[in-house]
Design a protein around this motif. Structure first.
Motif, PDB file in Angstrom:
ATOM      1  N   UNK A 183       0.779  -1.121   0.122  1.00 23.24           N
ATOM      2  CA  UNK A 183      -0.081   0.062  -0.077  1.00 23.24           C
ATOM      3  C   UNK A 183       1.001   1.318  -0.008  1.00 23.24           C
ATOM      4  N   UNK A 184       0.263   2.403  -0.370  1.00 25.01           N
ATOM      5  CA  UNK A 184       0.901   3.671  -0.098  1.00 25.01           C
ATOM      6  C   UNK A 184       0.100   4.530   0.281  1.00 25.01           C
ATOM      7  N   UNK A 185       0.566   5.877   0.307  1.00 19.18           N
ATOM      8  CA  UNK A 185       0.148   7.114   0.755  1.00 19.18           C
ATOM      9  C   UNK A 185      -1.430   7.380   0.555  1.00 19.18           C
ATOM     10  N   UNK A 186      -2.059   6.829  -0.475  1.00 21.14           N
ATOM     11  CA  UNK A 186      -3.459   7.052  -0.967  1.00 21.14           C
ATOM     12  C   UNK A 186      -4.261   6.100   0.050  1.00 21.14           C
ATOM     13  N   UNK A 189      -4.012   7.179   3.692  1.00 17.71           N
ATOM     14  CA  UNK A 189      -5.123   8.661   3.833  1.00 17.71           C
ATOM     15  C   UNK A 189      -6.334   7.787   4.049  1.00 17.71           C
ATOM     16  N   UNK A 190      -6.963   6.838   3.250  1.00 21.51           N
ATOM     17  CA  UNK A 190      -7.992   6.104   3.423  1.00 21.51           C
ATOM     18  C   UNK A 190      -8.328   5.619   4.630  1.00 21.51           C
ATOM     19  N   UNK A 193      -8.998   8.327   7.202  1.00 19.34           N
ATOM     20  CA  UNK A 193     -10.292   8.921   7.095  1.00 19.34           C
ATOM     21  C   UNK A 193     -11.218   7.969   7.618  1.00 19.34           C
ATOM     22  N   UNK A 220       5.669   9.812   6.251  1.00 14.96           N
ATOM     23  CA  UNK A 220       5.044  10.881   5.456  1.00 14.96           C
ATOM     24  C   UNK A 220       3.497  11.153   5.774  1.00 14.96           C
ATOM     25  N   UNK A 221       2.776   9.995   5.991  1.00 11.14           N
ATOM     26  CA  UNK A 221       1.258  10.428   6.228  1.00 11.14           C
ATOM     27  C   UNK A 221       1.005  10.171   7.744  1.00 11.14           C
TER      28      UNK A 221
ATOM     29  N   UNK B  23      -9.628   9.230  -1.400  1.00 11.67           N
ATOM     30  CA  UNK B  23      -8.711   8.582  -0.573  1.00 11.67           C
ATOM     31  C   UNK B  23      -8.543   9.394   0.550  1.00 11.67           C
ATOM     32  N   UNK B  24      -9.705   9.916   1.410  1.00  8.62           N
ATOM     33  CA  UNK B  24      -9.637  10.627   2.281  1.00  8.62           C
ATOM     34  C   UNK B  24      -9.236  12.022   2.232  1.00  8.62           C
ATOM     35  N   UNK B  25      -9.007  12.389   1.073  1.00  4.28           N
ATOM     36  CA  UNK B  25      -8.563  13.823   0.949  1.00  4.28           C
ATOM     37  C   UNK B  25      -9.532  14.586   0.056  1.00  4.28           C
ATOM     38  N   UNK B 173       0.329  -4.391  -8.649  1.00  4.00           N
ATOM     39  CA  UNK B 173       1.189  -4.951  -7.873  1.00  4.00           C
ATOM     40  C   UNK B 173       1.715  -6.549  -8.339  1.00  4.00           C
ATOM     41  N   UNK B 223      -2.620  12.899  -1.234  1.00  2.00           N
ATOM     42  CA  UNK B 223      -1.478  13.522  -0.413  1.00  2.00           C
ATOM     43  C   UNK B 223      -0.264  13.433  -1.418  1.00  2.00           C
ATOM     44  N   UNK B 225       2.494  12.914  -0.543  1.00  3.51           N
ATOM     45  CA  UNK B 225       3.385  11.700  -0.446  1.00  3.51           C
ATOM     46  C   UNK B 225       3.188  10.694  -1.422  1.00  3.51           C
ATOM     47  N   UNK B 226       1.813  10.675  -2.263  1.00  4.22           N
ATOM     48  CA  UNK B 226       2.016   9.508  -3.214  1.00  4.22           C
ATOM     49  C   UNK B 226       2.886   9.724  -4.165  1.00  4.22           C
TER      50      UNK B 226
END
Lengths: 246, 269
Positions: A183-186, A189-190, A193, A220-221, B23-25, B173, B223, B225-226
């Motif tokens: 997984x990554x920052x997106x 954040x999910x 939230x 970072x997140x 994505x929460x933003x 992936x 974000x 950071x992505x």
């Protein structure tokens, strides 16, 4: 800050190689005190005993840095459950199931004998998720509902397309936590939230990823110390019911 | 120079709101988008729409919005528009011609998993005909069965050898290995590295070399950071500096309409 990597592989696979020394070097570079190791590649798919012995050897050599998960392909029937029982008896502390490499649909009852051994031993299950049709988050939720006394780690948290399912599934099974690798920052954040931070554990899936980079990206997140403490160490200790020697 | 070959901007003003969180933003405006890439040292972006990919009724409006964003940030934003394969043939053809000739877009972007059809849909044959005629490259989301796996993107490139095709996520992936044989065989298939594991990115490079690979982050909406995360992946790639420069931007220049080899696009740092 104490850091535990909940998901790394070692082995001399057909496609990937990663030995314990390389793992420990990368852990040191990343500031990771402890990692939970499982076999990979052909050891995950077919040569299960060889893989378990390799992990056992690494864990016995570095008991202060490594714990290990046992594997057995459920298509081997009764002997798969016996192999899991043997490996746990020798010193491994969890079970890893990989329905894609092992060739079954994750919620298939073929895996039940292995889960029964895990339930008897009181150890957690790590299950790969994120592969359409055979290893989706909701498949894992079905397993967790069938075995409510067993703790489950949702490997890769359904990455990449199942980020919604991964979080939505948590409400149906209190015995499931999501593991962060792939997984990554997106998606981080999910999770934030969605109020799922308390159910997240850090994993790097090394050697698929470089642990140092994954930790940088996670930080970072997740900038709150309390969140990081949970994700990096406290929650995985809860999943293991205090059995990790760290 | 760094060009991010996979970014999204929300050109629909009414979708830049909390109700349309990504994505929460909350999706930001053009200034937020540009700031994110500034912070990451990205000079220019291939820019795709967001909500219009899901809402067929708002595609044309989103194409127009991307053109306006480009006009406000020339040299930073290189828009790629879309159409819907289920539209009547006449509408598919006319909208592609409009965004190519009126707006000067640089390519077409598809996300079949959310647009609701496979790349083998008949409408995508019409898309290919127009794109070839206009020399527009096509990029497609991939890595997502059942409409757009990596092998389905490879199919599209094989079906239309005169069409330049970019796999938008390198199979994400798990499906990136399908692209190795395909990209070796097909001179018209390129791979944007917004998706595979670090090992996957390294293996694609080791097996294919740098020429077919493009840096992309899928950033812009959430974000910053992505984007940082994928820049770190390229930074840690075991490859010579020259090859990393090709992946980070050099190869992407070839997809910018009117680009003169050896020069930098207007507005680039």
């Amino acid at each position: 800050m104490k850091t535990i990597d909940a998901h790394v592989h070692i082995g001399d696979g057909v496609r990937m190689r990663h030995d314990a020394d390389s793992l420990l070097k990368n852990m040191d570079k990343a500031g990771i005190e402890f990692s939970i190791v499982c076999p990979m590649d052909r050891h995950m798919a077919v040569a299960n005993r060889e893989g378990n012995d390799l992990v056992l050897k690494a864990v016995k050599m570095h008991p202060d840095r490594l714990a290990g998960m046992a594997v057995a392909n459920p298509w081997f029937g009764g002997s798969a459950a016996e192999e899991i029982r043997r490996a746990l008896g020798e010193g491994l502390t969890g079970v890893n199931i990989h329905s894609v490499l092992q060739g079954f649909r994750l919620a298939d009852h073929i895996v039940d004998p292995i889960l029964e051994v895990a339930a008897e031993a009181g150890v957690p299950i790590y299950a790969h998720t994120g592969t359409a049709g055979v290893a989706e988050p909701f498949h894992l939720i079905e397993l967790a509902r069938r075995f409510p006394a067993v703790n489950f780690l949702m490997g890769h948290a359904g990455a990449s397309d199942y980020y919604n399912d991964a979080v939505r599934g948590l409400e149906f099974a209190r015995n499931v936590w999501i593991e962060s690798s792939r997984n990554g920052p997106a998606n981080y954040c999910h999770w934030q939230a969605s109020g799922a931070v308390e159910r997240v554990v850090f994993g790097s899936s090394a050697p698929e990823y470089i642990p140092e980079i994954e930790l940088e990206t996670l930080r970072d997140v997740f900038t709150e110390t309390t969140d990081l403490e949970r994700i990096l160490a406290k929650t995985i200790q809860q999943v293991y019911r205090g059995r990790l020697p760290v | 120079m760094i060009i991010d070959a996979h970014t999204h901007l929300e050109p629909l003003v009414d979708s830049q709101a909390k109700a349309h969180t990504a994505y929460g933003m909350v999706p930001g405006n053009l200034q937020d988008y540009l700031r994110q890439f500034d912070e990451n040292g990205v000079d220019a972006c291939f820019t795709f729409m967001r909500r219009g990919l899901r809402l067929e009724s708002r595609i044309c409006e989103s194409n127009d919005g991307l053109a306006r964003a480009r006009d406000k940030a020339p040299g930073r934003i290189y828009p790629w528009g879309t159409v819907h394969s289920a539209w009547p043939e006449k509408k598919i053809r006319s909208e592609i011609r409009r965004i190519a000739k009126v707006h000067g877009f640089h390519g077409l972007k598809f996300a079949p998993i959310v647009q609701g059809y496979p790349l083998s849909a008949a409408g995508m044959d019409i898309v290919a005909e127009e794109a070839i005629d206009l020399d527009l490259p096509v990029t497609s989301h991939d890595g997502s069965p059942e409409y757009c796996s990596a092998i389905q993107v490879a199919y599209y490139a094989r079906k239309y050898p005169k069409l330049r095709v970019i796999s938008a996520h390198a199979g994400l992936r798990e499906l990136w290995p399908d692209l190795i044989d395909a990209a070796k065989e097909l001179p018209n298939l390129w791979i944007c590295l917004s998706g595979p594991t670090q090992w996957g990115i390294q293996t694609l490079y080791d097996r294919l070399g740098p020429e077919k690979l493009l840096f992309g982050s899928d950033g812009g909406l959430g974000h910053p950071a992505i984007t940082t995360a994928y820049l770190r992946r390229i930074e840690r790639l075991k490859a010579p500096k020259k090859h990393k420069e090709m992946i980070l931007g050099g190869n992407a220049l070839n997809f910018i309409k009117g680009h003169v080899p050896g020069s930098q696009p207007d507005g680039c740092l």
